[in-house]
Every structure is written in structure tokens, then in C-alpha cells.
Design an enzyme around this catalytic site. Structure first.
Site, PDB file in Angstrom:
ATOM      1  N   HIS A 127       9.183 -26.778   0.585  1.00 39.99           N
ATOM      2  CA  HIS A 127       8.567 -27.871  -0.161  1.00 39.99           C
ATOM      3  C   HIS A 127       7.447 -27.357  -1.063  1.00 39.99           C
ATOM      4  O   HIS A 127       6.557 -28.112  -1.441  1.00 39.99           O
ATOM      5  CB  HIS A 127       8.046 -28.928   0.825  1.00 39.99           C
ATOM      6  N   LYS A 185     -13.065   1.102  -1.609  1.00 34.16           N
ATOM      7  CA  LYS A 185     -14.097   1.398  -0.600  1.00 34.16           C
ATOM      8  C   LYS A 185     -15.280   2.102  -1.264  1.00 34.16           C
ATOM      9  O   LYS A 185     -16.444   1.802  -0.977  1.00 34.16           O
ATOM     10  CB  LYS A 185     -13.509   2.296   0.501  1.00 34.16           C
ATOM     11  N   GLU A 232       0.821  -1.215   0.000  1.00 30.83           N
ATOM     12  CA  GLU A 232       0.000   0.000   0.000  1.00 30.83           C
ATOM     13  C   GLU A 232       0.855   1.266   0.000  1.00 30.83           C
ATOM     14  O   GLU A 232       0.418   2.312  -0.467  1.00 30.83           O
ATOM     15  CB  GLU A 232      -0.942   0.011   1.215  1.00 30.83           C
TER      16      GLU A 232
HETATM   17  O1  PA5 Z   1      -3.535   1.106   5.713  1.00 32.93           O
HETATM   18  C1  PA5 Z   1      -4.645   1.542   5.435  1.00 32.93           C
HETATM   19  O2  PA5 Z   1      -4.913   2.747   5.493  1.00 32.93           O
HETATM   20  C2  PA5 Z   1      -5.785   0.612   5.028  1.00 32.93           C
HETATM   21  O3  PA5 Z   1      -5.369  -0.684   4.812  1.00 32.93           O
HETATM   22  C3  PA5 Z   1      -6.859   0.619   6.122  1.00 32.93           C
HETATM   23  O4  PA5 Z   1      -6.304   0.193   7.324  1.00 32.93           O
HETATM   24  C4  PA5 Z   1      -8.041  -0.266   5.773  1.00 32.93           C
HETATM   25  O5  PA5 Z   1      -8.541   0.081   4.525  1.00 32.93           O
HETATM   26  C5  PA5 Z   1      -9.148  -0.120   6.812  1.00 32.93           C
HETATM   27  O6  PA5 Z   1      -9.516   1.219   6.955  1.00 32.93           O
HETATM   28  P1  PA5 Z   1     -10.331   1.732   8.187  1.00 32.93           P
HETATM   29  O7  PA5 Z   1      -9.515   1.559   9.418  1.00 32.93           O
HETATM   30  O8  PA5 Z   1     -10.619   3.164   7.910  1.00 32.93           O
HETATM   31  O9  PA5 Z   1     -11.590   0.916   8.255  1.00 32.93           O
END
Ligand code: PA5
Length: 473
Positions: free
Chosen positions: A328, A442, A299
Site C-alpha cells: 500500500h 568517521k 558497504e
Molecule cells: O561494516 C562496517 O565496517 C561498518 O559499518 C562498521 O560496523 C561501523 O562503521 C561501526 O564501526 P565500529 O565497530 O568500528 O565502531
């Protein structure tokens, strides 16, 4: 097995061995000192920028090891005395850190133990909307004995909000008006519907500090509350992170292990085509850290645009593998396949337990040599064998050694990798703190589930999904 009686020792630091990434060890597939040195001016500039941003509060994750955790610790202590089960309702950064801590620092079969260290609660992670899995969790957790921790920084993620509705309903049916006492919320201090609900319903809540993104949140209540409820010593965890902070601050740029990690990974990707980064712990407990790393790397670096607005479509692909199990499964590819990977092996110097093999069947060649040896020795032999094979086949690899798996060493690891990824963002010239691709997903979920205000997006997506019947068999 009580990890508090382990061998925690703040003098025991993680060891980063970069040798097998170099030309000396893997020839043309490695990185020369000259190449590393050529990045030093850039590295110093990135370091200066990070220090400045830390001072101006733009990198708040860096100060989490020093946060006041008294209220959280007290809440967790009471919860451990009152509830048997803890269900973590959150996804992505709101689940992966806590899961990694649970896997690394709790008994491998914690939930099955009659008596759990530190009176830790049984831990369940509702991090998918798969109805079979959710039903499975609800089947095994008696709501009367369960605390549901709803975590979402944005306070609006469909997966988490949907699961919250399920949980509320289950609780209302089971315990009536006291349902609120079975829920704890971790979210933004002001923004989002979940914050409104926490405040208006008077539900206990904790705050995701401003500017701390999901994948950087393991050392704030997002990771700490589940960890404390599982019985993990979060004071030691934060002490380990603080020790790493000190280590990274005092080292010159060329000696800073977090920066060096980024520099080698970046050079191997950009200069040597190693755009797949495999993290392979030789420890089942550390496998969750590889999962956490995967999200952090993907990310943070997987970006369409650089900081100057150019389209770059950049980012190495992080992959997790488990030693020795994947010897393996994957190692054949790693040793003989394309030269497109760099390996980070996680080693454990001293496991908490060891298992001695009985010296039986001495006359049988496949058993005789094992008798009297231990599983930790076998693990080490397998790890060294893989490192040798990788190196001999010119596959760049490095090893991070944990003196032992303790809250302190895990805290060191988490903090080092968070610093490293921000530094990597500087090398790639991308913003490691945003995640536009995740946000797009989202929004698509909102649109396709009929959330008001997303009608145009829903029409656009439906149009884009039309496909061609010709290819449907
Ligand atoms: O690292 C990030 O920002 C994302 O992976 C969020 O943690 C994930 O999308 C969940 O978001 P939220 O905590 O707003 O529900």
C-alpha cells in the site's frame, strides 16, 4: 510464545527459487541460462580464490559458526539473572546484526512482556547520536538494572565513544564505583582506546576476531552477546550457519544458492540495468534482515575503485520493503515504474502463530469470504498476488522461503548472504571487505568535533561546505 518450542528441524533448509529472474518468466527483463553459463569460468575462479583465502585465514567470518562460545554463553546467563535491561551501544555493523536477530527471534513486543522467554533482558539499541532518542533510552532504563554493551571494532567511532561517555556518567552517578560491572565491551583484542579502557579499568570484554569486519560480525560476540542476553538460542543460530556452510561447500558452483544469488543480481545489474535491489520480507520479524542486507550490500559493493585501481563508481542500490504493508506504499512503483529493480521476496512457510478470522457477517461481501480463513493464508495470498503482478509486468523477482523463523533458519540466511556478498565482490572486481567511504565519514566527525591531529581536515571540510548565499532563501 516460546520459540524454543517451535519447529526447529535441521532438515528444514531455506529454499531459493530463482525462476522469476529468468527470460522464461519475465522475457527480455530476465536472464537466460546462456548468460548464467557464460559466467561459469569466472565463477569457478572466484570460488577457488575464496576457498584459498578461507584456508589462509583471509575470510575469518567463514569459520565463526564453529567458534567456542562457552565463555560468552556463561556471561550472558549470569547477566540475564542479574539485569533487566540491555542497552546496545554501537552503530552500523555493531548494531544491525543484533537488531535483526532481536526482531526475528524475539517476541514482537519482547520489551513489554512481564516474563520473557529464556529470562531474556529488555533490549534497546543506542545506534544514533540523536539526543532525544538517547535520552528516551536513558529515561526507561533504570541504570541499577541495566547492562550497557559498548561495541566498536575500531575502538574509536565517535558515535559509540560519545555514547560510552554518557553511559559512564549516568552509571557513576547512579551506582558509584561499581559502574564497571554494568558495562561490557566488545572490541578489537589489541587496538583502540576502548581496548585500553577495558584492560586498564578491568571491565569484562569480548573480542571481535581479527579480520571480521563490522557487517560480517553478526555471528561473533558482536551479534551473539546481545542475542544471548535477549534469550535467543545462539547454539541453534550457529548450527544453522554451519549447516549453510556445509550446503554451500558441497554444492557445485552452478547449484550453490549463494553464488547463484550473486550471479543473477550481478547480471541483472550489469546487463539489464536493474541497479536497485529490493528485499521484501513478508514477515515483520524478518524486516530487520532486510536492514542488515542493505548495509551488507551497500558497504561491500558501493565502490569508487575496482581491484585494478580503475575508477568504476559501481554498486547496486539495496532497498528494503515490508510485505504486506508496503503493498500500500511501494508496490505501485514496483509494478508500473521504471524497469530498474530486482526483487528478493522473503516468505515464511509456517508462522509460529496464526490468527483465525471469525466467520461473521457472512452476507457482507467484503467480510464473508474472510470468515474461517487465517491471517497466514491472507499473507500468502497477498505475497502470491504481488509475485504474480511483478512477474506479469516483467519485473524480475525471486523468493527465499523460510520453513519457519527459527535461530537455525536465520543462521542459514545470514551465512548465505555473507558468502554471497564476497562472491559478488569477485564478480564486480571490487573489495567487498573494505569501506573507505564509511571511514571518510568517521574522519569528518573527528575533524569537525575538534579531535587533535585532524585540524587540516576540519579546515578542508569547512571550506567545502561554504555553499552560495544566492541559493539560500
Ligand atoms: O561494516 C562496517 O565496517 C561498518 O559499518 C562498521 O560496523 C561501523 O562503521 C561501526 O564501526 P565500529 O565497530 O568500528 O565502531
Amino acid at each position: 510464545m516460546d520459540r524454543k518450542n517451535g519447529y526447529w528441524d535441521m532438515k528444514k533448509e531455506l529454499i531459493f527459487d530463482f525462476s522469476n529472474l529468468t527470460v522464461e518468466m519475465v522475457g527480455e527483463h530476465g536472464i537466460s541460462d546462456n548468460l548464467v553459463n557464460s559466467l561459469m569460468d569466472k565463477a569457478k575462479a572466484i570460488d577457488a580464490d575464496m576457498q584459498k583465502r578461507r584456508k589462509t585465514g583471509e575470510l575469518p567470518f567463514r569459520d565463526l559458526p564453529y567458534a567456542d562460545i562457552k565463555a560468552l554463553t556463561e556471561y550472558a546467563e549470569k547477566a540475564r539473572g542479574r539485569f533487566e535491561n540491555f542497552v546496545n551501544v554501537g552503530i552500523g555493523g555493531s548494531a544491525l546484526g543484533a537488531q535483526a536477530l532481536f526482531m526475528a527471534l524475539c517476541h514482537p513486543f519482547h520489551n513489554e512482556l512481564d516474563s520473557r522467554p529464556g529470562n531474556g533482558m529488555r533490549m534497546y539499541f543506542a545506534d544514533n547520536v540523536d539526543p532525544d532518542r538517547l535520552t528516551g533510552i536513558f529515561d526507561v532504563c533504570d541504570p541499577h538494572k541495566t547492562l550497557y554493551n559498548v561495541i566498536t571494532k575500531s575502538g574509536s567511532t565517535a558515535e559509540t565513544m560519545g555514547a560510552f561517555l554518557l553511559v559512564k556518567n549516568i552509571l557513576e552517578k547512579a551506582v558509584g564505583s561499581s559502574w564497571k560491572n554494568h558495562i561490557v565491551i566488545t572490541t578489537d583484542k589489541e587496538k583502540g582506546d576502548l581496548r585500553d579502557i577495558a584492560d586498564s579499568e578491568n571491565i569484562t570484554s569480548f573480542v571481535v576476531p581479527d579480520g571480521v569486519g563490522g557487517r560480517f560480525s553478526v555471528l561473533c560476540p558482536v551479534g551473539l552477546l546481545p542475542a544471548a542476553c535477549a534469550g535467543i538460542d545462539i547454539t541453534e543460530l550457529l548450527a544453522g550457519a554451519a549447516a549453510m556452510d556445509k550446503r554451500l561447500r558441497s554444492a557445485d558452483v552452478p547449484d550453490n544458492p549463494a553464488y547463484l544469488y550473486s550471479i543473477y543480481q550481478y547480471l541483472l545489474d550489469i546487463k539489464s540495468g536493474k541497479n536497485i535491489s529490493v528485499m521484501m520480507p513478508y514477515s515483520s520479524g524478518l524486516y530487520g534482515l532486510a536492514d542488515w542486507f542493505r548495509q551488507l550490500w551497500a558497504e561491500s559493493l558501493g565502490k569508487k575503485h575496482d581491484l585494478d585501481g580503475n575508477i568504476v563508481n559501481t554498486g547496486p542500490t539495496p532497498v528494503k520493503a515490508l510485505g504486506v504493508t508496503d503493498q500500500h506504499s511501494q508496490v505501485q512503483l514496483y509494478v508500473e515504474g521504471p524497469y530498474d529493480k530486482v526483487f528478493t521476496i522473503l516468505a515464511v512457510d509456517k508462522f509460529e502463530n496464526d490468527c483465525l478470522m471469525e466467520p461473521s457477517y457472512k452476507d457482507k461481501s467484503s467480510l464473508g469470504y474472510l470468515g474461517g480463513r487465517s491471517m497466514a493464508e491472507l499473507m500468502e495470498a497477498e505475497r502470491l498476488g504481488t509475485i504474480y503482478a511483478l512477474t506479469k509486468n516483467k519485473r524480475p523477482n525471486m523468493t527465499i522461503t523460510f520453513p519457519g523463523i527459527t535461530p537455525g533458519t536465520v543462521g542459514q540466511f545470514l551465512y548465505a548472504f555473507e558468502v554471497s556478498i564476497v562472491f559478488s565482490g569477485g564478480l564486480y572486481n571490487v573489495n567487498p571487505l573494505d569501506q573507505p567511504g564509511v571511514e571518510a565519514g568517521k574522519i569528518a566527525a573527528f575533524a569537525l568535533m575538534g579531535r587533535s591531529g585532524y585540524e587540516d581536515k576540519a579546515a578542508e571540510i569547512k571550506d567545502g561546505l561554504k555553499g552560495n548565499d544566492k541559493y539560500v532563501k
